[in-house]
Motif scaffolding. Sequence first.
Motif, mmCIF file in Angstrom:
data_model
loop_
_atom_site.group_PDB
_atom_site.id
_atom_site.type_symbol
_atom_site.label_atom_id
_atom_site.label_comp_id
_atom_site.label_asym_id
_atom_site.label_seq_id
_atom_site.Cartn_x
_atom_site.Cartn_y
_atom_site.Cartn_z
ATOM 1 N N LEU A 161 -0.599 -5.370 3.856
ATOM 2 C CA LEU A 161 -1.037 -4.992 5.188
ATOM 3 C C LEU A 161 -1.953 -3.770 5.148
ATOM 4 O O LEU A 161 -1.539 -2.681 4.746
ATOM 5 C CB LEU A 161 0.198 -4.708 6.047
ATOM 6 C CG LEU A 161 0.047 -4.805 7.552
ATOM 7 C CD1 LEU A 161 -0.274 -6.221 7.971
ATOM 8 C CD2 LEU A 161 1.324 -4.346 8.231
ATOM 9 N N LEU A 162 -3.220 -3.929 5.541
ATOM 10 C CA LEU A 162 -4.238 -2.872 5.537
ATOM 11 C C LEU A 162 -4.356 -2.201 4.165
ATOM 12 O O LEU A 162 -4.785 -1.054 4.059
ATOM 13 C CB LEU A 162 -3.928 -1.819 6.617
ATOM 14 C CG LEU A 162 -3.882 -2.320 8.060
ATOM 15 C CD1 LEU A 162 -3.664 -1.159 9.025
ATOM 16 C CD2 LEU A 162 -5.162 -3.069 8.425
ATOM 17 N N ASP A 163 -3.943 -2.909 3.125
ATOM 18 C CA ASP A 163 -3.997 -2.427 1.735
ATOM 19 C C ASP A 163 -3.089 -1.230 1.464
ATOM 20 O O ASP A 163 -3.208 -0.588 0.422
ATOM 21 C CB ASP A 163 -5.438 -2.059 1.338
ATOM 22 C CG ASP A 163 -6.323 -3.286 1.237
ATOM 23 O OD1 ASP A 163 -5.806 -4.355 0.847
ATOM 24 O OD2 ASP A 163 -7.517 -3.179 1.549
ATOM 25 N N VAL A 164 -2.191 -0.910 2.366
ATOM 26 C CA VAL A 164 -1.274 0.206 2.138
ATOM 27 C C VAL A 164 0.190 -0.206 2.285
ATOM 28 O O VAL A 164 1.081 0.414 1.710
ATOM 29 C CB VAL A 164 -1.571 1.401 3.085
ATOM 30 C CG1 VAL A 164 -2.927 1.999 2.784
ATOM 31 C CG2 VAL A 164 -1.461 0.989 4.547
ATOM 32 N N GLY A 165 0.476 -1.222 3.063
ATOM 33 C CA GLY A 165 1.853 -1.643 3.266
ATOM 34 C C GLY A 165 2.569 -0.810 4.302
ATOM 35 O O GLY A 165 2.008 0.125 4.892
ATOM 36 N N VAL A 166 3.820 -1.135 4.534
ATOM 37 C CA VAL A 166 4.637 -0.470 5.550
ATOM 38 C C VAL A 166 5.719 0.351 4.856
ATOM 39 O O VAL A 166 6.434 -0.147 3.979
ATOM 40 C CB VAL A 166 5.285 -1.502 6.491
ATOM 41 C CG1 VAL A 166 6.273 -0.829 7.443
ATOM 42 C CG2 VAL A 166 4.216 -2.240 7.281
ATOM 43 N N ILE A 167 5.852 1.605 5.254
ATOM 44 C CA ILE A 167 6.901 2.485 4.740
ATOM 45 C C ILE A 167 8.101 2.403 5.681
ATOM 46 O O ILE A 167 7.982 2.683 6.873
ATOM 47 C CB ILE A 167 6.422 3.947 4.675
ATOM 48 C CG1 ILE A 167 5.164 4.080 3.825
ATOM 49 C CG2 ILE A 167 7.525 4.852 4.148
ATOM 50 C CD1 ILE A 167 4.452 5.412 4.008
ATOM 51 N N ASP A 168 9.229 2.011 5.146
ATOM 52 C CA ASP A 168 10.491 2.048 5.895
ATOM 53 C C ASP A 168 11.581 2.376 4.883
ATOM 54 O O ASP A 168 12.309 1.503 4.429
ATOM 55 C CB ASP A 168 10.755 0.719 6.602
ATOM 56 C CG ASP A 168 11.872 0.819 7.642
ATOM 57 O OD1 ASP A 168 12.395 1.940 7.841
ATOM 58 O OD2 ASP A 168 12.218 -0.208 8.248
ATOM 59 N N PHE A 169 11.689 3.642 4.538
ATOM 60 C CA PHE A 169 12.459 4.067 3.376
ATOM 61 C C PHE A 169 13.880 3.522 3.372
ATOM 62 O O PHE A 169 14.338 2.944 2.398
ATOM 63 C CB PHE A 169 12.472 5.602 3.299
ATOM 64 C CG PHE A 169 13.167 6.140 2.083
ATOM 65 C CD1 PHE A 169 12.520 6.196 0.868
ATOM 66 C CD2 PHE A 169 14.478 6.596 2.153
ATOM 67 C CE1 PHE A 169 13.155 6.679 -0.268
ATOM 68 C CE2 PHE A 169 15.133 7.083 1.029
ATOM 69 C CZ PHE A 169 14.464 7.122 -0.181
ATOM 70 N N ALA A 170 14.603 3.704 4.476
ATOM 71 C CA ALA A 170 15.998 3.254 4.512
ATOM 72 C C ALA A 170 16.284 2.302 5.665
ATOM 73 O O ALA A 170 17.444 1.963 5.885
ATOM 74 C CB ALA A 170 16.944 4.458 4.579
ATOM 75 N N GLY A 171 15.261 1.862 6.394
ATOM 76 C CA GLY A 171 15.485 0.771 7.323
ATOM 77 C C GLY A 171 15.553 1.094 8.792
ATOM 78 O O GLY A 171 16.281 0.416 9.529
ATOM 79 N N SER A 172 14.805 2.074 9.295
ATOM 80 C CA SER A 172 14.756 2.279 10.745
ATOM 81 C C SER A 172 14.353 0.997 11.459
ATOM 82 O O SER A 172 14.919 0.632 12.493
ATOM 83 C CB SER A 172 13.737 3.376 11.103
ATOM 84 O OG SER A 172 14.266 4.662 10.925
ATOM 85 N N GLY A 173 13.354 0.308 10.902
ATOM 86 C CA GLY A 173 12.895 -0.924 11.514
ATOM 87 C C GLY A 173 13.660 -2.143 11.055
ATOM 88 O O GLY A 173 14.115 -2.957 11.860
#
Length: 415
Positions: A161-173
Amino acid sequence: MADDDAVAELAEAVDVGWILVCTALVFWEQAGFAMLEAGSVRARNLGNILFKNLLDVSLGAVVFAAVGYGLAFGDSASGVVGSTGFFLRSLESPYDYAIWAWHWSFAATAATTVSGCVAERVDCVAYLVAATLVTGVVYAVPVHWVWADGGCMSVWHGTTLLDVGVIDFAGSGLVHMVGGLGGLVGSVMLGPRLGRFPADAYRRSADDLRGFAGHNATLTALGVYCLWFGWFGFNAGCSGGLSGGGAKVAALAAVNTALAPPCGALVALGVERWRAGYWSLPATVSGLLAGLVGITGPCGVVAPGAAVAVGAVSGAVYAGGRVALDRLCVDDPVEAIAIHAFPGAWGVLASGLFATDARLAAAGYDHARPGLFAGGGGVQLGAQALGVALVAAWACAASALSFLAGAAATRAGHG
């Protein structure tokens, strides 16, 4: 060579031990959820709440072992879903076994969040079918998108995604927003409890729309302490171990887990005092939990000062979400939607604002960029926002199908 092997074996043993301890802490949150929900409902429904919580964890373990873990972490099929590893066939090393247990404890948390949202008005069979599908499918699929190496939103993929990806370290989302939105869908489909909202609710003030009082504030407060205690394992355990720099990441996550929740509690308390004119224990409890939810996503990649801001905003997001849900006549006995869904989305966005380059590197996020306020521009924030939208759309649609399946099972059972 022998010395190198011994060092590697010791490092693996330390990492496995760390993950297992954190798994136990996360599983302890089930006791917290049970006490929180038990204290927040009316006494006549206490047994039903505890029964459902025990069964959804039990059924969830079976379905996550059989299906969910493979969908989440099996070999990727076009970045969308895992296609191997069902029935635990991919587990070989001690670390593999520990990681499965760790992720099962997360999956159980997503399902239990739904339980609180639909408390006191859902058929047992319908709920168990829906909760099983949440654990095995609804939760597992977006986990593959973000946390699996080949996932379409993974920061480790390189062409994501947008060449960077999604950060969700421990799962807020992935854990909390998914569970909270699943509960929102269930609450809307079921409708409110009898007598919860007056016929002219749209004309009433927010103060006239308060929910039924829970029967035991002591149980509610005890549940929150259990949850906060377990949350240190939830967040710090996502370091993946203590070797190779993992200890530093785990320690940062623990500090942020200590700082954000009190800020959420104080803001929510202040908003309720200003809005309603009194000091509110329920608002303080819920604001604290919202702070925990909000910091879960960025806890390993932001500075402690940013954690204070994340927690404070989480408390405000909860307070606004709670009032909005009341105005829309959405019945949520434990306020899990306002606590988990909305602060969960905010927690994902927060990494796009506050994540720093050094902390991203320490956490192993090779392709992610620093947040907007850390000099990285808006690319990461854009990826975070797009990730929130896609995961939320999946969670709502898949949860609706899960509850429809539960309703169909109930009708079939009644013949």
